[in-house]
Design a protein around this motif. Structure first.
Motif, PDB file in Angstrom:
ATOM      1  N   UNK A  88       0.880  -1.199  -0.074  1.00 16.81           N
ATOM      2  CA  UNK A  88      -0.009  -0.086   0.000  1.00 16.81           C
ATOM      3  C   UNK A  88       0.892   1.422   0.106  1.00 16.81           C
ATOM      4  N   UNK A  89       0.591   2.395  -0.653  1.00 15.49           N
ATOM      5  CA  UNK A  89       1.089   3.586  -0.753  1.00 15.49           C
ATOM      6  C   UNK A  89       0.054   4.838  -0.626  1.00 15.49           C
ATOM      7  N   UNK A  94       1.796   8.000  -5.166  1.00 15.09           N
ATOM      8  CA  UNK A  94       1.632   7.062  -6.308  1.00 15.09           C
ATOM      9  C   UNK A  94       2.123   7.661  -7.629  1.00 15.09           C
ATOM     10  N   UNK A  95       2.520   6.705  -8.503  1.00 16.09           N
ATOM     11  CA  UNK A  95       3.010   7.355  -9.899  1.00 16.09           C
ATOM     12  C   UNK A  95       4.470   7.491  -9.756  1.00 16.09           C
ATOM     13  N   UNK A  96       5.228   7.315  -8.782  1.00 18.98           N
ATOM     14  CA  UNK A  96       6.735   7.866  -8.815  1.00 18.98           C
ATOM     15  C   UNK A  96       7.606   6.687  -8.809  1.00 18.98           C
ATOM     16  N   UNK A  97       7.114   5.622  -9.339  1.00 22.14           N
ATOM     17  CA  UNK A  97       8.121   4.480  -9.348  1.00 22.14           C
ATOM     18  C   UNK A  97       8.201   3.731  -8.163  1.00 22.14           C
ATOM     19  N   UNK A 131      -2.219  -2.853 -13.174  1.00 24.04           N
ATOM     20  CA  UNK A 131      -1.295  -2.724 -14.352  1.00 24.04           C
ATOM     21  C   UNK A 131       0.136  -2.674 -13.838  1.00 24.04           C
ATOM     22  N   UNK A 132       0.371  -2.250 -12.731  1.00 24.68           N
ATOM     23  CA  UNK A 132       1.915  -2.362 -12.169  1.00 24.68           C
ATOM     24  C   UNK A 132       2.059  -3.994 -11.914  1.00 24.68           C
TER      25      UNK A 132
END
Length: 161
Positions: A88-89, A94-97, A131-132
């Motif tokens: 979990x983030x 999110x979206x930062x790799x 997706x990840x």
């Protein structure tokens, strides 16, 4: 964003980790029964992941935990299968790799423990996570493996390590 630190969980992290996980699950309106939200281990993650062939990592930014994930043997599964657990983030991360880095770190650790497959469960509407996972090499399964107790998680995926 300042530099982030990815490290193994410490006992003092337990309350903050539980707060991050519950916060994300509440954000997505995830059912509280049949998901990680109701797991008795949520308030004692350090102790839970002190078991053999288990590890839990936290992502820390400026002294605050902003994400987490771990690997452990799949409950009631076969010895070669581990599970990517409780990843979990918080929204701002999110979206930062960081998710991709965390998955790779967990999978690398799983290999050192001798696992040859990694299983995970998620929710259908957690599309960015799926997706990840797909980008990381996970593929969909038609049925669950093991017995995780997460009856409200109807999306199952696996990856050969």
């Amino acid at each position: 964003m300042s530099e982030v630190l990815i490290r193994e969980i410490q006992k003092a992290d337990n309350p903050e980790v539980a707060k991050v996980i519950r916060s994300v699950l509440e954000e997505f309106n995830v059912p509280k029964v049949g998901t990680a939200y109701a797991d008795p281990q949520l308030d004692c993650m350090f102790e839970t992941y002190s078991e053999p062939n288990s590890v839990y990592f936290v992502v820390e930014l400026e002294g605050k935990i902003i994400g987490c994930a771990g690997i452990a043997p799949l409950a009631n599964g076969t010895p070669e299968v581990c599970e990517l657990q409780k990843m979990y983030f918080l929204p701002q991360t999110r979206g930062l790799g960081l998710g991709a880095k965390m998955i790779q770190l967990c999978l690398d650790k799983a290999k050192t423990f001798g696992f040859s497959k990694c299983y995970l469960e998620t929710m259908p509407f957690m599309e960015a996570a799926q997706k990840l996972y797909k980008k990381s090499g996970f593929t969909y399964l038609d049925a669950p493996m093991g017995c995780t107790g997460h009856s409200s998680c109807p999306v199952w995926m696996i990856k050969e390590l």
